[in-house]
Design a protein around this motif. Structure first.
Motif, PDB file in Angstrom:
ATOM      1  N   SER A   1     -20.627   0.888 -23.291  1.00 14.65           N
ATOM      2  CA  SER A   1     -20.737   1.461 -21.942  1.00 14.65           C
ATOM      3  C   SER A   1     -19.458   2.217 -21.590  1.00 14.65           C
ATOM      4  O   SER A   1     -18.375   1.908 -22.104  1.00 14.65           O
ATOM      5  N   PRO A   2     -19.557   3.177 -20.674  1.00 10.17           N
ATOM      6  CA  PRO A   2     -18.382   3.985 -20.315  1.00 10.17           C
ATOM      7  C   PRO A   2     -17.441   3.223 -19.385  1.00 10.17           C
ATOM      8  O   PRO A   2     -17.803   2.188 -18.811  1.00 10.17           O
ATOM      9  N   PRO A   3     -16.220   3.727 -19.196  1.00 10.93           N
ATOM     10  CA  PRO A   3     -15.311   3.135 -18.213  1.00 10.93           C
ATOM     11  C   PRO A   3     -15.951   3.117 -16.827  1.00 10.93           C
ATOM     12  O   PRO A   3     -16.801   3.949 -16.500  1.00 10.93           O
ATOM     13  N   GLY A   4     -15.548   2.154 -16.036  1.00  8.85           N
ATOM     14  CA  GLY A   4     -16.043   2.070 -14.672  1.00  8.85           C
ATOM     15  C   GLY A   4     -17.407   1.422 -14.535  1.00  8.85           C
ATOM     16  O   GLY A   4     -17.988   1.439 -13.446  1.00  8.85           O
ATOM     17  N   THR A   5     -17.936   0.832 -15.591  1.00  6.68           N
ATOM     18  CA  THR A   5     -19.251   0.189 -15.538  1.00  6.68           C
ATOM     19  C   THR A   5     -19.156  -1.181 -14.866  1.00  6.68           C
ATOM     20  O   THR A   5     -18.183  -1.917 -15.054  1.00  6.68           O
ATOM     21  N   THR A   6     -20.188  -1.516 -14.111  1.00 10.74           N
ATOM     22  CA  THR A   6     -20.329  -2.859 -13.556  1.00 10.74           C
ATOM     23  C   THR A   6     -21.309  -3.650 -14.414  1.00 10.74           C
ATOM     24  O   THR A   6     -22.397  -3.167 -14.733  1.00 10.74           O
ATOM     25  N   PHE A   7     -20.918  -4.857 -14.805  1.00 11.97           N
ATOM     26  CA  PHE A   7     -21.752  -5.742 -15.610  1.00 11.97           C
ATOM     27  C   PHE A   7     -22.121  -6.962 -14.772  1.00 11.97           C
ATOM     28  O   PHE A   7     -21.258  -7.568 -14.125  1.00 11.97           O
ATOM     29  N   TRP A   8     -23.397  -7.308 -14.800  1.00  7.95           N
ATOM     30  CA  TRP A   8     -23.887  -8.493 -14.089  1.00  7.95           C
ATOM     31  C   TRP A   8     -24.341  -9.506 -15.114  1.00  7.95           C
ATOM     32  O   TRP A   8     -25.233  -9.243 -15.918  1.00  7.95           O
ATOM     33  N   LEU A   9     -23.697 -10.670 -15.136  1.00 12.44           N
ATOM     34  CA  LEU A   9     -24.007 -11.714 -16.101  1.00 12.44           C
ATOM     35  C   LEU A   9     -25.054 -12.651 -15.506  1.00 12.44           C
ATOM     36  O   LEU A   9     -24.831 -13.254 -14.459  1.00 12.44           O
TER      37      LEU A   9
ATOM     38  N   ASP B   1     -15.976 -15.456 -34.462  1.00  5.70           N
ATOM     39  CA  ASP B   1     -14.613 -15.163 -34.902  1.00  5.70           C
ATOM     40  C   ASP B   1     -13.621 -15.550 -33.802  1.00  5.70           C
ATOM     41  O   ASP B   1     -13.830 -15.237 -32.639  1.00  5.70           O
ATOM     42  N   ARG B   2     -12.533 -16.194 -34.171  1.00  2.59           N
ATOM     43  CA  ARG B   2     -11.616 -16.689 -33.133  1.00  2.59           C
ATOM     44  C   ARG B   2     -10.974 -15.566 -32.333  1.00  2.59           C
ATOM     45  O   ARG B   2     -10.558 -15.774 -31.192  1.00  2.59           O
ATOM     46  N   TYR B   3     -10.864 -14.372 -32.912  1.00  2.00           N
ATOM     47  CA  TYR B   3     -10.260 -13.240 -32.187  1.00  2.00           C
ATOM     48  C   TYR B   3     -11.279 -12.411 -31.419  1.00  2.00           C
ATOM     49  O   TYR B   3     -10.920 -11.437 -30.762  1.00  2.00           O
ATOM     50  N   ALA B   4     -12.555 -12.771 -31.501  1.00  2.00           N
ATOM     51  CA  ALA B   4     -13.577 -12.046 -30.744  1.00  2.00           C
ATOM     52  C   ALA B   4     -13.290 -12.202 -29.256  1.00  2.00           C
ATOM     53  O   ALA B   4     -12.988 -13.292 -28.773  1.00  2.00           O
ATOM     54  N   GLN B   5     -13.394 -11.098 -28.516  1.00  2.00           N
ATOM     55  CA  GLN B   5     -13.111 -11.125 -27.083  1.00  2.00           C
ATOM     56  C   GLN B   5     -13.753  -9.916 -26.431  1.00  2.00           C
ATOM     57  O   GLN B   5     -14.196  -8.970 -27.111  1.00  2.00           O
ATOM     58  N   VAL B   6     -13.801  -9.916 -25.117  1.00  2.00           N
ATOM     59  CA  VAL B   6     -14.244  -8.757 -24.358  1.00  2.00           C
ATOM     60  C   VAL B   6     -13.034  -7.866 -24.137  1.00  2.00           C
ATOM     61  O   VAL B   6     -11.995  -8.328 -23.657  1.00  2.00           O
ATOM     62  N   VAL B   7     -13.173  -6.576 -24.491  1.00  2.00           N
ATOM     63  CA  VAL B   7     -12.086  -5.610 -24.281  1.00  2.00           C
ATOM     64  C   VAL B   7     -12.572  -4.593 -23.256  1.00  2.00           C
ATOM     65  O   VAL B   7     -13.247  -3.613 -23.591  1.00  2.00           O
ATOM     66  N   PRO B   8     -12.284  -4.816 -21.978  1.00  2.00           N
ATOM     67  CA  PRO B   8     -12.805  -3.934 -20.934  1.00  2.00           C
ATOM     68  C   PRO B   8     -12.262  -2.519 -21.047  1.00  2.00           C
ATOM     69  O   PRO B   8     -11.219  -2.260 -21.665  1.00  2.00           O
ATOM     70  N   LYS B   9     -12.977  -1.603 -20.401  1.00  2.00           N
ATOM     71  CA  LYS B   9     -12.495  -0.238 -20.217  1.00  2.00           C
ATOM     72  C   LYS B   9     -12.025  -0.080 -18.770  1.00  2.00           C
ATOM     73  O   LYS B   9     -12.386  -0.862 -17.889  1.00  2.00           O
ATOM     74  N   GLU B  10     -11.234   0.937 -18.536  1.00  2.00           N
ATOM     75  CA  GLU B  10     -10.615   1.096 -17.230  1.00  2.00           C
ATOM     76  C   GLU B  10     -11.655   1.102 -16.109  1.00  2.00           C
ATOM     77  O   GLU B  10     -12.666   1.791 -16.192  1.00  2.00           O
TER      78      GLU B  10
ATOM     79  N   GLY C   1      -6.875  -6.574 -23.882  1.00  2.00           N
ATOM     80  CA  GLY C   1      -6.747  -5.125 -23.931  1.00  2.00           C
ATOM     81  C   GLY C   1      -5.884  -4.581 -22.802  1.00  2.00           C
ATOM     82  O   GLY C   1      -5.451  -5.299 -21.908  1.00  2.00           O
ATOM     83  N   ALA C   2      -5.650  -3.271 -22.848  1.00  2.00           N
ATOM     84  CA  ALA C   2      -4.704  -2.617 -21.944  1.00  2.00           C
ATOM     85  C   ALA C   2      -5.358  -1.895 -20.779  1.00  2.00           C
ATOM     86  O   ALA C   2      -4.672  -1.231 -19.996  1.00  2.00           O
ATOM     87  N   ALA C   3      -6.682  -1.984 -20.630  1.00  2.00           N
ATOM     88  CA  ALA C   3      -7.365  -1.232 -19.569  1.00  2.00           C
ATOM     89  C   ALA C   3      -6.900  -1.685 -18.187  1.00  2.00           C
ATOM     90  O   ALA C   3      -6.763  -2.874 -17.920  1.00  2.00           O
ATOM     91  N   ARG C   4      -6.716  -0.720 -17.315  1.00  2.00           N
ATOM     92  CA  ARG C   4      -6.271  -1.017 -15.951  1.00  2.00           C
ATOM     93  C   ARG C   4      -7.451  -1.219 -15.008  1.00  2.00           C
ATOM     94  O   ARG C   4      -8.575  -0.812 -15.279  1.00  2.00           O
ATOM     95  N   ASP C   5      -7.127  -1.860 -13.881  1.00  2.00           N
ATOM     96  CA  ASP C   5      -8.028  -1.925 -12.724  1.00  2.00           C
ATOM     97  C   ASP C   5      -9.383  -2.549 -13.072  1.00  2.00           C
ATOM     98  O   ASP C   5     -10.444  -2.060 -12.666  1.00  2.00           O
ATOM     99  N   VAL C   6      -9.339  -3.629 -13.803  1.00  2.00           N
ATOM    100  CA  VAL C   6     -10.536  -4.402 -14.150  1.00  2.00           C
ATOM    101  C   VAL C   6     -10.737  -5.483 -13.087  1.00  2.00           C
ATOM    102  O   VAL C   6      -9.773  -6.089 -12.602  1.00  2.00           O
ATOM    103  N   THR C   7     -11.994  -5.729 -12.742  1.00  2.00           N
ATOM    104  CA  THR C   7     -12.325  -6.744 -11.739  1.00  2.00           C
ATOM    105  C   THR C   7     -13.231  -7.807 -12.357  1.00  2.00           C
ATOM    106  O   THR C   7     -14.197  -7.477 -13.059  1.00  2.00           O
ATOM    107  N   ILE C   8     -12.907  -9.076 -12.076  1.00  2.00           N
ATOM    108  CA  ILE C   8     -13.740 -10.202 -12.510  1.00  2.00           C
ATOM    109  C   ILE C   8     -14.019 -11.046 -11.273  1.00  2.00           C
ATOM    110  O   ILE C   8     -13.089 -11.546 -10.628  1.00  2.00           O
ATOM    111  N   ARG C   9     -15.315 -11.209 -10.946  1.00  2.00           N
ATOM    112  CA  ARG C   9     -15.695 -11.966  -9.757  1.00  2.00           C
ATOM    113  C   ARG C   9     -16.818 -12.957 -10.092  1.00  2.00           C
ATOM    114  O   ARG C   9     -17.701 -12.655 -10.887  1.00  2.00           O
ATOM    115  N   HIS C  10     -16.775 -14.093  -9.445  1.00  2.00           N
ATOM    116  CA  HIS C  10     -17.874 -15.066  -9.464  1.00  2.00           C
ATOM    117  C   HIS C  10     -18.255 -15.478 -10.894  1.00  2.00           C
ATOM    118  O   HIS C  10     -19.430 -15.690 -11.184  1.00  2.00           O
ATOM    119  N   LEU C  11     -17.272 -15.594 -11.761  1.00  2.00           N
ATOM    120  CA  LEU C  11     -17.548 -15.948 -13.149  1.00  2.00           C
ATOM    121  C   LEU C  11     -16.702 -17.155 -13.531  1.00  2.00           C
ATOM    122  O   LEU C  11     -15.515 -17.227 -13.189  1.00  2.00           O
TER     123      LEU C  11
END
Length: 506
Positions: free
Chosen positions: A79-87, A97-106, A130-140
């Motif tokens: 998905s492109p930067p600025g996407t909202t994901f609903w879990l 894999d132990r290094y598997a992770q979510v790497v957000p985009k700006e 990751g280095a992406a700026r201005d990431v938001t995590i809510r209600h998770l």
């Protein structure tokens, strides 16, 4: 991360002053109070009642399916930067894999539905990096990750501008959360993480504008790192490193193993306001080798019972305190909202001791005794300048030392009932002191120079406070223990305008 961690290590000259008298304290030094059920002042207990996330996907959001392993990481990548994901509700996982992770985009946003959990299954080290700026995590809810010592699970790489809101970050190894510049952590539960609830550290140096507001920070340092690495100073609710500007407001910081909140090494311009600190094993607050802070309107109760008792039972006469200002003071040359450390309108009730102002005369920039050996003060850029002959004269004589100066302690209420704390001595002290300087042999701070300076010359003042209970006052060095009359009298003249209630309690 190559950080030199430490606790409040006392030099041998100071340890030689320790008395070996019994403390009269009953019970095991490792006995921990029962977890606090509810805060004793109006702050949110967010862990027991987390705010629910959206029950339906917002318009335009990408839906993430917990039944598909790794769906969150894969959809983030595609998905492109600025996407909202609903879990969706349920347990979301990453690849094994132990290094598997979510790497957000700006600009990405991650929203959890009611019951949405991202679970590391004690397999993955990191949740979001990751280095992406201005990431938001809510209600998770983020849990079950196994970050290594000194590393973190959420915002592992300390990216800037993240918002963590109404999140539950719990039962992870390492730190639940790292921090970057302009990060806001609010209304979240940082609970039961192996080392810290949050480690505010950025590998590339100082960062600014950090807000920590309305959170519950509870039960962290479950791995008890002080037992694993004695003297590491790497434990507690939150640790701050080289943060230039932080607002810490309205949090409930309780039942952490170790210190509640610890600002360590070249922090500046902190506002610590309206928090409730309760039942932490160690100090409620440590402000160490740092500058310029306002500490006001906090409720501080039943802290330092475990660590204070432990050192007292060993015969250590150092005044280990609930608010510990170590080589920290006001500095007008460093821009901040105040040019002092102001401690006012706080209530400290039934803690192990009160406030200690301390300087280690042997700990200065470029000294082998400086446990943060790679760091210099904010007034000297090149630590190699702090050497003879220059260090013996102005301006380096003053600027190579982290000084406890310009501390103003006023309008506070200090209550002590020894029957509640369960002690007879060594839990009843305020202090302003230093050790006898001995090391290294080229140090210009040898002898009683620093003890005299912190006690009489550096504008450290208590005044207009209220004391209830049998308080004592330690000045200059651990051997000078005064009553209130001596404390107020010549030559110290502290606590002008203060009142003292003799009864043992409040």
């Amino acid at each position: 991360m190559a950080i030199k961690w430490r606790l409040r290590v006392l030099p041998s000259a100071l340890l030689a002053l320790a008395l070996t008298a019994a403390t009269g304290c009953e019970g095991s030094p490792d006995a921990r109070p029962k977890p606090t059920a509810a805060p004793s002042a109006p702050v949110a207990g967010v862990c027991s009642k987390p705010a629910a996330g959206p029950a339906k996907a917002p318009a335009g959001a990408v839906t993430v399916d917990p039944a598909v392993a790794g769906d969150l990481a894969a959809r983030t990548t595609s998905s492109p930067p600025g996407t909202t994901f609903w879990l969706r509700p349920g347990k979301h996982t990453l690849p094994s894999d132990r290094y598997a992770q979510v790497v957000p985009k700006e600009g990405n946003t991650y929203l959890g539905a009611p019951g949405a959990v991202l679970d590391g299954r004690r397999t993955n080290q990191y949740a979001f990096g990751g280095a992406a700026r201005d990431v938001t995590i809510r209600h998770l809810t983020v849990q079950g990750f196994v970050a290594p010592h000194d590393e973190g699970v959420v915002n592992h790489d300390s990216a800037d501008g993240w918002v963590i809101e109404h999140a539950t970050i719990q039962h992870n190894s390492g730190a639940g959360l790292m921090a970057g510049a302009r990060q806001r952590v609010s209304a979240s539960c940082l609970r039961g993480n192996g080392q810290y609830g949050m480690n505010a550290y950025k590998a590339d140096g100082r960062f600014n504008a950090l807000v920590v507001e309305g959170n519950e920070i509870v039960g962290n340092n479950t791995d008890d790192w002080e037992r694993q690495r004695p003297g590491c100073g790497c434990t507690g609710g939150i640790k701050f490193w080289a943060v230039d500007g932080a607002d810490i407001r309205g949090n409930w910081v309780h039942d952490n193993r170790g210190t509640g909140v610890w600002a360590d090494t070249n922090n500046n311009d902190f506002l610590i306001e309206g928090n409730v600190f309760e039942d932490n094993d160690g100090a409620a607050l440590i402000y160490e080798t740092s500058y310029n802070a306002v500490i006001r309107k906090n409720t501080i109760r039943r802290n330092n019972w475990v660590e204070g008792r432990k050192y007292a039972d060993r015969g250590d006469n150092f005044p280990f305190a609930t608010v510990y200002l170590s080589e920290s003071g006001g500095e007008p040359r460093i821009r901040a909202r105040t040019d002092r450390i102001e401690v006012y309108r706080n209530v400290l009730e039934n803690n192990w001791s009160g406030i200690t102002l301390w300087e280690n005369a042997d700990r200065f920039c470029n000294s082998p005794a400086n446990t943060s050996s790679g760091d210099c003060t904010l007034l000297v850029k090149d630590k190699n300048r702090c050497a003879q002959p220059g260090i013996a004269a102005a301006p380096l004589y003053a600027d190579c030392r982290w000084k406890t100066q310009r501390v103003d302690i006023r309008g506070n209420r200090f209550v002590l009932d020894k029957s509640v704390v369960d002690c007879t001595v060594k839990c009843d002290r305020m202090a302003v002191l230093a050790n006898y300087g001995t090391y290294p042999n080229w140090s210009p701070y040898q002898g009683e120079r620093v003890s005299e300076a912190i006690t009489r010359e550096q504008d450290n003042r208590w005044h207009d406070n209220v004391y209830v209970g049998p308080w004592k006052f330690v000045v200059h060095d651990p051997s000078r223990i005064l009553d209130s009359w001596q404390w107020q009298g010549t030559p110290y003249r502290q606590d002008a305008g203060s009142t003292f209630g003799a009864r043992d309690g409040g």
